[in-house]
Design an enzyme around this catalytic site. Structure first.
Site, PDB file in Angstrom:
ATOM      1  N   CYS A 229      -5.481  -3.117   2.549  1.00 26.52           N
ATOM      2  CA  CYS A 229      -5.285  -3.024   3.999  1.00 26.52           C
ATOM      3  C   CYS A 229      -6.586  -3.092   4.803  1.00 26.52           C
ATOM      4  O   CYS A 229      -7.159  -4.142   4.972  1.00 26.52           O
ATOM      5  CB  CYS A 229      -4.476  -1.765   4.333  1.00 26.52           C
ATOM      6  SG  CYS A 229      -3.686  -1.843   5.974  1.00 26.52           S
TER       7      CYS A 229
ATOM      8  N   LYS B 151      -9.413   2.450  -2.507  1.00 24.00           N
ATOM      9  CA  LYS B 151      -9.693   1.863  -1.198  1.00 24.00           C
ATOM     10  C   LYS B 151     -11.046   2.316  -0.666  1.00 24.00           C
ATOM     11  O   LYS B 151     -11.302   3.506  -0.517  1.00 24.00           O
ATOM     12  CB  LYS B 151      -8.575   2.244  -0.223  1.00 24.00           C
ATOM     13  CG  LYS B 151      -8.621   1.549   1.135  1.00 24.00           C
ATOM     14  CD  LYS B 151      -7.390   1.940   1.943  1.00 24.00           C
ATOM     15  CE  LYS B 151      -7.341   1.260   3.300  1.00 24.00           C
ATOM     16  NZ  LYS B 151      -6.128   1.634   4.071  1.00 24.00           N
TER      17      LYS B 151
ATOM     18  N   GLU C 229       0.842  -1.195   0.000  1.00 25.66           N
ATOM     19  CA  GLU C 229       0.000   0.000   0.000  1.00 25.66           C
ATOM     20  C   GLU C 229       0.887   1.259   0.000  1.00 25.66           C
ATOM     21  O   GLU C 229       1.895   1.309   0.702  1.00 25.66           O
ATOM     22  CB  GLU C 229      -0.881  -0.025   1.251  1.00 25.66           C
ATOM     23  CG  GLU C 229      -1.773   1.180   1.449  1.00 25.66           C
ATOM     24  CD  GLU C 229      -2.577   1.097   2.738  1.00 25.66           C
ATOM     25  OE1 GLU C 229      -3.538   1.855   2.887  1.00 25.66           O
ATOM     26  OE2 GLU C 229      -2.232   0.254   3.614  1.00 25.66           O
TER      27      GLU C 229
END
Length: 575
Positions: free
Chosen positions: A151, A118, A46
């Site tokens: 994540c 995300k 990330e």
């Protein structure tokens, strides 16, 4: 390498803040190395081009890039040269709006393919990044259908499920993880039938320590490869982790289960009940729960009833206030060839063994969750009821997803309920096979279940024992932890009490358990029964962990329901 086998790589790389050009140069060197070693897919962490901690938009503004743009162009050159696919974690600026996103880009031999933004963000990127707005796209490539999540997304059971429902074979996972997000990847691989390639950092940035342990997981839940855990004392650990994936495993038992999804029963997972939810519990409760594990005498209700009474009276402590029994508690999985065969065993809510269980609840002054074959003419259900200490039936669940034993006689249920109990908490139920469908746990979370009770008759047909590095956790998982049930507890942020049988007649695996919300939380613990002994397993816990980094309230307030619609409307394309 045979065409059916592909080599994949996770690049464990540690970028430096405010050094985008230097980061890209170094990262390109590692990606090229992985490509030279024959990797057909290469995943980077990330925010791999910029580092992670930025205070606001102005701080990161010099380091964002469009997708596609200069960054993807540079990695596309490597992808073309080596005929490989590369996932780059990076900070994106939208060229039309000027908005910033925490994104991942996919490039291949023919250049830029697609991106993911995300959806579920952690605290730090909220200061500069918009929440993702393009859902969870899946990209068709010669090595398989590829999806990406990032994540914090892994904390939400919906994220990997979206990738699976949208047709992914491989889930790429760029992360900057201290442990919480990567601890869920084995669960999501096995429950969704996905290969997962996870690339993490292994250094400290600001006061945040990232632990390495990049990993590659098979759709079976098997660990293909895992990098070492790194602590603050270990220091940086740059590495490339390799593994082999097989196209033949793209079709697997979890993918087959997608055929059995009951989308009409899941509609409530689309609800956003926050922050004004007047049904939720607002007080923490001390619960002492017991799960009872025993070998059933198949079809002999009276013998099993006697056994249950004896175990409860002799081995359940006086202050236990919740008792959970296995699926079809006094029957076991009766073999039937047609619906009428269950008739002698079935009963209504006020049937004779139900009356016996009501009396037992009054005697021991405890709530009891009890499984039985329910008759409601003309239907039969694999059901579980919640009996109060006053001997009243106050809650019921009818098994929604039927296995091979049930579907010859049972009608599937179609609703997911949570029972509010004054002064005690909110109790949800699912039965056995229901737990393999994460949508059920999602609905129970939406309905604010503090506890989830799972009567089960499990013989290992789903779930795997957790095998990620136990160095991630202050207290290691106990031996025998099953991924399916741990995923329910974590995904719904609800204490989960599982009761299972033992015995050789159906090769029952035991491992009844009471699961904590997070193994990093040291004040409560997960406890697991043996795989072959009759026992009463007891655990005491405090509901509603409001002092922890994640609890059910935070989970509910950060769910991104507008992107979950495929979970309740879409048949996966591979079906």
């Amino acid at each position: 390498m045979p065409h059916q086998q592909r080599k994949v790589a996770a690049v464990q790389f540690n970028p430096k803040l405010n050094r985008r050009n230097a980061n890209i140069k170094e990262l390109k060197g590692l990606v090229r190395e992985a490509a030279e070693h024959g990797a057909d897919l290469i995943v980077t962490p990330e925010m791999a081009t910029t580092g992670y901690h930025y205070l606001d938009r102005s701080a990161i503004s010099p380091y964002v890039d469009t997708i596609p743009g200069l960054t993807t162009d540079q990695f596309s050159e490597i992808a073309k040269e080596y005929h490989t696919y590369i996932v780059i974690g990076m900070a994106e600026v939208d060229s039309e709006t000027g908005l910033y996103y925490n994104s991942a880009a996919l490039v291949g031999p023919d250049g830029y393919i697609g991106k993911y933004r995300k959806i579920h963000q952690w605290v730090v990127e909220n200061y500069w990044s918009c929440w993702g707005d393009i859902g969870c796209p899946v990209f068709e490539t010669e090595i398989g259908n590829i999806a990406m999540i990032i994540c914090q997304d892994a904390t939400y059971l919906e994220s990997a499920r979206l990738a699976a429902v949208n047709g992914a074979d491989i889930l790429c996972f760029p992360t900057n993880s201290s442990g919480a997000s990567i601890s869920m990847l084995q669960h999501w691989a096995e429950m969704n039938g996905l290969y997962i390639v996870s690339a993490n950092r292994s250094d400290k940035e600001e006061d945040f320590n990232m632990i390495g342990a990049s990993a590659i997981w098979a759709p079976s839940g098997e660990k293909i490869a895992e990098a070492p855990f790194t602590s603050e004392d270990t220091g940086d650990s740059l590495s490339i982790l390799y593994g082999t994936i097989g196209k033949s495993d793209y079709h697997n038992p979890a993918k087959s289960r997608m055929l059995e999804r009951r989308m009409d029963a899941y509609k409530e997972l689309m609800l956003f009940l926050g922050p004004w939810d007047y049904t939720k519990n607002t007080h923490s409760r001390s619960i002492k729960a017991a799960t009872i594990q025993y070998e059933p005498i198949i079809g002999d209700k009276q013998a099993n009833l006697s056994k249950v009474k004896k175990l409860v009276r002799e081995k359940v402590e006086d202050d236990v206030n919740l008792i959970v029994l296995p699926e079809l508690s006094l029957l076991g999985p009766v073999q039937t060839s047609k619906k009428q065969d269950i008739q002698p065993f079935a009963e209504t809510d006020d049937g004779p063994t139900i009356q016996e269980m009501k009396q037992l609840a009054r005697e021991v002054k405890s709530y009891i969750v009890f499984g039985f074959a329910e008759q409601e003419t003309p239907h039969f259900y694999n059901a579980a009821i919640l009996i109060s200490p006053d001997g009243e039936v106050i809650g019921k669940h009818r098994k929604i997803h039927l296995n091979e034993h049930d579907d010859k006689w049972a009608t599937p249920g179609n609703r997911i309920f949570v029972t509010p109990v004054n002064g005690f908490g909110r109790i949800g139920m699912m039965i056995g096979y229901d737990a393999t469908f994460p949508e059920v746990a999602s609905v129970l979370a939406v309905k604010r279940a503090d506890m989830i009770c799972i009567p089960a008759s499990w013989n290992g047909e789903h779930g795997v024992e957790l095998s990620m590095s136990q160095q991630i956790f202050p207290r290691p998982y106990p031996k025998g932890t099953v991924s399916t049930w741990d995923a329910v507890a974590k995904g719904a942020q609800a204490y989960t009490i599982v009761a299972n049988f033992i015995g050789t007649s159906y090769d029952f695996k035991g491992r009844s358990a009471i699961y904590n919300l997070d193994q990093n939380y040291v004040h409560d613990q997960t406890v697991i029964a043996s795989d072959n002994q009759e026992e009463v397993l007891v655990n005491q816990f405090q509901t509603m962990k409001t002092d922890w980094w994640l609890d059910q309230e935070k989970l509910i307030l950060t769910r991104r329901t507008s992107y979950y619609k495929p979970l309740v409307t879409k048949v996966p394309p591979f079906l």
